[in-house]
Design an enzyme around this catalytic site. Structure first.
Site, short mmCIF file in Angstrom:
data_model
loop_
_atom_site.label_atom_id
_atom_site.label_comp_id
_atom_site.label_asym_id
_atom_site.label_seq_id
_atom_site.Cartn_x
_atom_site.Cartn_y
_atom_site.Cartn_z
N GLY A 23 0.82 -1.42 -0.08
CA GLY A 23 0.17 0.19 -0.12
C GLY A 23 1.00 1.71 -0.38
O GLY A 23 0.01 3.07 1.09
N ARG A 27 -11.56 3.52 -8.68
CA ARG A 27 -12.24 3.20 -6.79
C ARG A 27 -12.14 4.87 -6.79
O ARG A 27 -11.43 5.65 -6.08
CB ARG A 27 -11.24 3.33 -6.22
CG ARG A 27 -9.79 1.75 -7.24
CD ARG A 27 -8.46 1.61 -6.05
NE ARG A 27 -7.97 0.24 -6.75
CZ ARG A 27 -7.24 0.06 -6.31
NH1 ARG A 27 -6.49 0.04 -5.01
NH2 ARG A 27 -6.22 -0.99 -6.40
N HIS A 32 3.42 1.14 -14.54
CA HIS A 32 2.74 0.13 -13.56
C HIS A 32 2.07 -0.74 -13.81
O HIS A 32 0.89 -0.73 -14.65
CB HIS A 32 2.12 0.36 -11.79
CG HIS A 32 1.95 -0.35 -11.65
ND1 HIS A 32 2.79 -0.91 -9.85
CD2 HIS A 32 1.20 -2.03 -11.78
CE1 HIS A 32 1.90 -2.11 -9.50
NE2 HIS A 32 1.02 -2.76 -10.69
N LYS A 64 -3.31 2.81 -6.48
CA LYS A 64 -4.52 2.63 -7.53
C LYS A 64 -4.82 3.44 -7.38
O LYS A 64 -5.88 3.55 -5.98
CB LYS A 64 -3.74 1.53 -7.71
CG LYS A 64 -2.46 0.96 -7.83
CD LYS A 64 -2.98 -0.83 -8.24
CE LYS A 64 -1.62 -2.04 -8.17
NZ LYS A 64 -1.12 -2.70 -8.13
N GLU A 87 15.97 0.47 -4.00
CA GLU A 87 15.72 -0.37 -5.29
C GLU A 87 15.58 1.47 -6.29
O GLU A 87 15.84 2.00 -5.97
CB GLU A 87 15.12 0.04 -5.30
CG GLU A 87 14.24 -1.62 -6.91
CD GLU A 87 13.01 -2.14 -6.62
OE1 GLU A 87 12.52 -3.08 -6.63
OE2 GLU A 87 11.57 -1.46 -6.94
N LYS A 88 16.56 1.14 -7.24
CA LYS A 88 17.01 2.08 -8.44
C LYS A 88 15.70 2.50 -8.37
O LYS A 88 14.25 1.88 -8.63
CB LYS A 88 17.41 1.49 -9.31
CG LYS A 88 17.72 2.38 -10.34
CD LYS A 88 18.72 3.11 -10.30
CE LYS A 88 19.30 4.50 -11.24
NZ LYS A 88 19.70 5.49 -10.78
N GLU A 126 7.42 -7.14 -7.45
CA GLU A 126 6.40 -7.74 -6.95
C GLU A 126 5.76 -8.09 -6.96
O GLU A 126 4.83 -8.75 -7.99
CB GLU A 126 6.38 -6.24 -4.98
CG GLU A 126 5.12 -5.83 -5.09
CD GLU A 126 4.22 -5.79 -4.53
OE1 GLU A 126 4.35 -5.95 -2.98
OE2 GLU A 126 3.61 -4.26 -3.89
N ARG A 153 -2.73 -12.65 -3.56
CA ARG A 153 -3.65 -12.78 -3.15
C ARG A 153 -4.83 -12.13 -3.95
O ARG A 153 -4.30 -11.67 -5.11
CB ARG A 153 -4.49 -11.53 -2.06
CG ARG A 153 -3.24 -10.46 -2.62
CD ARG A 153 -3.87 -9.13 -1.17
NE ARG A 153 -2.93 -7.96 -1.43
CZ ARG A 153 -2.48 -7.28 -2.65
NH1 ARG A 153 -3.62 -6.83 -3.43
NH2 ARG A 153 -1.71 -6.55 -2.34
P1 ADP Z 1 3.50 -1.69 -2.02
O1 ADP Z 1 3.63 -2.98 -1.99
O2 ADP Z 1 3.63 -0.48 -0.98
O3 ADP Z 1 2.88 -1.08 -3.56
P2 ADP Z 1 5.07 -1.32 -4.55
O4 ADP Z 1 6.41 -2.38 -4.19
O5 ADP Z 1 3.94 -2.22 -5.31
O6 ADP Z 1 4.65 -1.29 -3.25
O7 ADP Z 1 5.41 0.30 -5.09
C1 ADP Z 1 3.95 0.22 -5.64
C2 ADP Z 1 4.72 1.58 -6.28
O8 ADP Z 1 5.56 2.94 -6.08
C3 ADP Z 1 4.49 0.99 -7.89
O9 ADP Z 1 3.01 0.96 -8.65
C4 ADP Z 1 4.99 2.24 -8.26
O10 ADP Z 1 4.62 3.54 -8.77
C5 ADP Z 1 5.80 3.06 -7.71
N1 ADP Z 1 7.20 2.29 -7.60
C6 ADP Z 1 7.60 1.11 -6.95
N2 ADP Z 1 9.09 0.41 -6.89
C7 ADP Z 1 9.40 1.97 -7.92
C8 ADP Z 1 10.57 2.21 -8.82
N3 ADP Z 1 11.60 1.27 -8.45
N4 ADP Z 1 11.46 2.93 -9.47
C9 ADP Z 1 9.98 4.09 -9.14
N5 ADP Z 1 8.40 3.71 -8.92
C10 ADP Z 1 8.27 2.84 -7.80
#
Ligand code: ADP
Length: 445
Positions: A164, A338, A208, A237, A200-201, A288, A292
């Protein structure tokens, strides 16, 4: 197939699971908090059982109460929905020890892939591209700075057990790292009870894009195409669509193949989602996996005709996956908005109150997933999702026009909602041209 299951969730997703149970001929017991006694899922359930007071720590996250509720009502399985305990390995383990089926992957997979740093390692081993970063939790801010120096700023500091968008910070330089690393740590500790972080870079201007998969315990895995989820606010989202305007047939096959190999590599079973970032050159990176059912699953159901909620229950009961990749066809276009109880005029501040009037929108191509009814009282303990409006059209253009029409039609009064924001988005030139990316909404605000 199960005879009876316990739904350990609330709101629209409890209702969605209940409907799937009905169509499968499975009896459903809805577990509810005192605050949700009069909720729609409780009213429509075959049976219901109270699992504690309004506070989520005492009800929807209360593992002893939930497991006892399943046992005393003679259920064979627990469906955790999304959020709450849906990716909690301990619940899955406890279910195992009491002879209950946890509707989700086995505890070992939840444990491994639930660590997002470990998931990056496992997926890289499986041949999936990942962004430069750490594959183990970083030990200190010093190590985080060293890593950032090696991969180059900007980087994201992320919660290993995150979700989230919580516990995530964008970091541009060493000074910011010193300031933001502890903040991310505290936020992660508060939200997830664990403070480990990884680095992470950061990819700016990316999209996404995620792939829905279905897998059975005999190793059959298929994917149901992509969902474009680039329209986000604070990493959350707000509007999703499928197919993505940016995904060619070739890229879809590549992403689909990557997700299927990822799932095979960890012997995944059930429904799941592989999340990727895709850059402007159509290069993609795994970020990731969600293990679920997801909030945005209906758009995939609308274009593929595959009932993901029912398949999740079937697969958990041990039924073989009766669908082959060739059976999956994407027909038309679907969009989900949403609608949250938040005020877009006041920085999306959550609003609380009573729903005075509610008449869902309808007509051709419209589906509404909502637990609302006139007189429904919003509770401060729970999240602000009021309704998901899903529009299907033969083309993207038709789906957009239908969504616009449906949002106009929806009668929802009593609290401030994000509807006006969605209505603006639907008229935004970049959205209309399909030129979205994860930074669009923020720049727009
Ligand atoms: P969470 O599990 O908290 O939802 P995520 O890793 O799925 O975290 O990332 C959520 C959102 O954050 C992604 O959809 C993207 O918009 C942004 N994000 C995540 N990782 C990166 C990245 N390495 N670079 C740029 N944006 C990222």
């Amino acid at each position: 197939m199960f005879r009876k299951i316990l739904i350990a969730n609330r709101g629209e997703i409890a209702l969605r699971i209940l409907r799937a149970c009905r169509e499968l001929g499975v009896r459903a017991v809805v577990a509810y908090s005192e605050r949700d006694r009069d909720s729609l899922p409780v009213r429509l359930a075959d049976e219901s059982i109270c699992i504690g007071p309004a506070a989520i720590s005492q009800s929807y996250l209360n593992i002893p109460n939930i497991v006892s509720a399943a046992l005393v009502t003679d259920c064979e399985a627990i469906h955790p929905g999304y959020g709450f305990l849906s990716e909690n390995p301990y619940v899955a383990e406890i279910c195992d020890s009491y002879g209950l089926t946890f509707i989700g992957p086995p505890p070992a997979i939840l444990e491994e892939m639930g660590s997002k740093a470990r998931a990056r390692y496992l997926m890289r081993q499986a041949g999936l591209p990942v962004l430069p970063g750490s594959e183990e939790p970083v030990a200190s801010v010093v190590e985080a700075r060293e890593l950032a120096a090696a991969i180059g700023y900007p980087v994201l500091v992320k919660a290993v057990n995150g979700g989230g968008g919580k516990g995530m910070r964008l970091v541009h330089n060493d000074a910011e790292m010193l300031r933001l690393y502890p903040l991310a740590q505290v936020e992660s500790e508060t939200a997830f009870g664990r403070s480990e972080l990884y680095v992470e870079k950061c990819l700016t201007g990316a999209r996404h894009i995620e792939i829905q998969i279905l897998a059975d315990s005999a190793g059959r895995v298929i994917h149901l195409g992509e969902r474009e989820c680039s329209l986000q606010r604070r990493h959350q989202k707000i509007l999703e669509e499928t197919p993505s305007p940016a995904v060619s047939e070739t890229l879809r096959n590549e992403l689909g193949q990557a997700a299927v190999s990822g799932a095979r590599a960890i012997q995944y079973a059930g429904v799941g989602t592989f999340e990727f970032l895709v850059d402007s050159d159509a290069r993609f990176y795994f970020i990731e996996m969600n293990m679920r059912i997801q909030v945005e699953h209906p758009i995939t159901e609308m274009v593929t005709g595959v009932d993901i909620a029912k398949w999740q229950i079937r697969l958990a009961s041990g039924e073989p996956l009766g669908l082959a990749q060739e059976d999956v066809r994407m027909n038309g276009h679907a969009i989900e908005c949403r609608i949250n109880a938040e005020d877009p005029e006041r920085a999306f501040l959550p609003d609380i109150g009573t729903i005075r009037e509610y008449v869902p929108c309808g007509g051709p191509g419209i589906r509404v997933e909502s637990h609302l009814y006139p007189g429904y009282q919003l509770a401060p303990e729970y999240d602000s999702l009021l309704a998901k409006v899903i529009a299907w059209g033969g083309t993207r253009h038709e789906a957009i026009l239908r969504m616009d029409r449906a949002l106009d039609e929806l009668v929802l009064n009593g609290v401030k909602t994000t509807r006006p924001f969605h209505q603006r988005l639907l008229k935004d030139a970049a959205f209309l041209n399909g030129r979205t990316n994860i930074n669009l909404v923020e720049s727009y605000l």
